[in-house]
Design an enzyme around this catalytic site. Sequence first.
Site, short mmCIF file in Angstrom:
data_model
loop_
_atom_site.label_atom_id
_atom_site.label_comp_id
_atom_site.label_asym_id
_atom_site.label_seq_id
_atom_site.Cartn_x
_atom_site.Cartn_y
_atom_site.Cartn_z
N ARG A 109 0.84 -1.20 0.00
CA ARG A 109 0.00 0.00 0.00
C ARG A 109 0.88 1.25 0.00
O ARG A 109 0.65 2.20 -0.72
CB ARG A 109 -0.95 0.03 1.22
CG ARG A 109 -1.69 1.35 1.31
CD ARG A 109 -2.82 1.48 2.31
NE ARG A 109 -2.83 0.56 3.40
CZ ARG A 109 -2.05 0.61 4.49
NH1 ARG A 109 -1.18 1.58 4.63
NH2 ARG A 109 -2.13 -0.31 5.41
N ASP A 131 -7.45 20.10 -13.15
CA ASP A 131 -7.81 18.78 -13.68
C ASP A 131 -7.46 18.80 -15.17
O ASP A 131 -8.13 19.42 -15.97
CB ASP A 131 -9.31 18.53 -13.45
CG ASP A 131 -9.75 17.16 -13.95
OD1 ASP A 131 -9.08 16.58 -14.82
OD2 ASP A 131 -10.81 16.68 -13.47
N TYR A 134 -16.48 18.69 -13.67
CA TYR A 134 -16.85 17.30 -13.91
C TYR A 134 -17.89 16.87 -12.86
O TYR A 134 -17.72 17.13 -11.66
CB TYR A 134 -15.59 16.43 -13.81
CG TYR A 134 -15.86 14.96 -13.90
CD1 TYR A 134 -16.21 14.37 -15.11
CD2 TYR A 134 -15.80 14.15 -12.78
CE1 TYR A 134 -16.48 13.01 -15.18
CE2 TYR A 134 -16.07 12.79 -12.84
CZ TYR A 134 -16.41 12.23 -14.06
OH TYR A 134 -16.68 10.89 -14.13
N LYS A 155 -8.76 8.05 -18.95
CA LYS A 155 -9.04 8.64 -20.25
C LYS A 155 -7.81 8.54 -21.15
O LYS A 155 -7.45 7.45 -21.53
CB LYS A 155 -9.53 10.08 -20.04
CG LYS A 155 -10.58 10.24 -18.90
CD LYS A 155 -11.89 9.57 -19.18
CE LYS A 155 -12.79 9.45 -17.95
NZ LYS A 155 -13.09 10.70 -17.23
C1 LIG Z 1 -13.57 10.97 -15.87
C2 LIG Z 1 -13.16 12.24 -15.25
C3 LIG Z 1 -12.88 12.31 -13.87
C4 LIG Z 1 -13.10 11.14 -12.93
O1 LIG Z 1 -12.23 10.11 -13.19
P1 LIG Z 1 -12.56 8.56 -12.87
O2 LIG Z 1 -11.32 7.89 -13.32
O3 LIG Z 1 -13.78 8.20 -13.65
O4 LIG Z 1 -12.80 8.47 -11.40
C5 LIG Z 1 -12.45 13.52 -13.36
N1 LIG Z 1 -12.30 14.60 -14.15
C6 LIG Z 1 -12.57 14.56 -15.47
C7 LIG Z 1 -12.38 15.79 -16.29
C8 LIG Z 1 -13.01 13.39 -16.07
O5 LIG Z 1 -13.28 13.36 -17.37
#
Ligand SMILES: *Cc1c(COP(=O)(O)O)cnc(C)c1O
Length: 391
Positions: A45, A169, A97, A194
């Site tokens: 961990r 982000d 988001y 993504k």
């Molecule tokens: C998908 C997404 C998230 C969240 O990510 P997960 O991997 O689904 O928890 C946060 N910010 C943006 C801009 C996203 O597209």
Amino acid sequence: MTEPTQILHSIPVDPLTGAISVPIYQTSTFVQSAPGVHQGYDYARTNNPTRKVLEDLSAQLENGSTGVAFASGLAAIDAVLKLLDTGDEIIAVEDIYGGAFRQFTHIYAKFGISVKYVDTTNVLNIIDAITPKTKLLWIETPTNPTLKITDLKAAAKIATSAGILLCVDNTFASPVLQKPLDLGADIVIHSATKYLGGHSDLISGLVVTKDPELGARIKFIQNATGAILSPFDSWLVIRGIETLHLRVEQHASNAQKLAEYLSHSPLVNQVYYPGLVSHLNHDIAAEQMSAFGGVVAFDLKIDDAALATKIVTGTRLFKLAESLGGVKSLCCLPCEMTHKSIPRDKRYQSGVTDSLVRLSVGLENADDLIQDLDTALKQTEKYTNQSSSIL
Ligand SMILES: *Cc1c(COP(=O)(O)O)cnc(C)c1O
């Protein structure tokens, strides 16, 4: 040496065996030669060699000091929010988001951390919202799904002079197209689900900090709360990063072609893509991004969800699904999917109309994608002609 070369060659060859692919260290613990004497790893961990390669790689991609890998993008966001104390305030981008909105308002509000959502495309709105309690500025640029752009240098200046942290982000842009830490941000987070993973086959999140001390606090939170990324998923993200530059450049080039095609369609009302000169903040996007990403959104002249549904179910290459950033093209109807929980009038304020379609442009041939969308759009032309003759 250019960045793609540097990144590929900073993935270490395994010192034990010479394996050119990073080994998946599927272990929970590490044998010690004497109490407290080990080779840098004691419990998985706290630290894992496969995850560490990914963490170092992510720090390098974002020009940060420390990378920390989590089980999801939301777990990464959660770790950043745990830097705050009761009574602190967050200023966040209005089109945040949905999952981050849910976490801020439904988890952190009850611990006495409040958030103000402001339109950060005008950075003066940030200045107006700052109070002595503000501790964190949270920006996404481009935003989801209408791809609004915030001037990161200007936002960073405001954050610095107010003594608050700026977290960006960077999921939509990826570090290939935009490096927020270079523009003055303190923290970058990613949903590595993504573009970094890139193949729609995992869920993962990353936090990268500029300052090593802040990085150590995030590492502490990662170990203390435990939402780590598994060795296998770490390996998958590393493999994704090996082709990140190639993929992101192709995503962006395909998206630009699709956006241009859509902007000439007689059925389309508005196209949202920062690479179009007609985009509201094209100039700022061009300054802080090296290309404009793989997400395009558009809505229809006849603003009708049923009509838009015909399109998202009428494509063959664009698959109807949430998420983005994978090799295969996806489409979605935010009003029925990602943005369903947002009240209609609030949704319209941020441009998410009933007919807004979001595309995650994949790595298929751009002409094939245009053909696919063209066929789906032309189907609706028949349908609208029919319905107008009925009227
Ligand atoms: C998908 C997404 C998230 C969240 O990510 P997960 O991997 O689904 O928890 C946060 N910010 C943006 C801009 C996203 O597209």
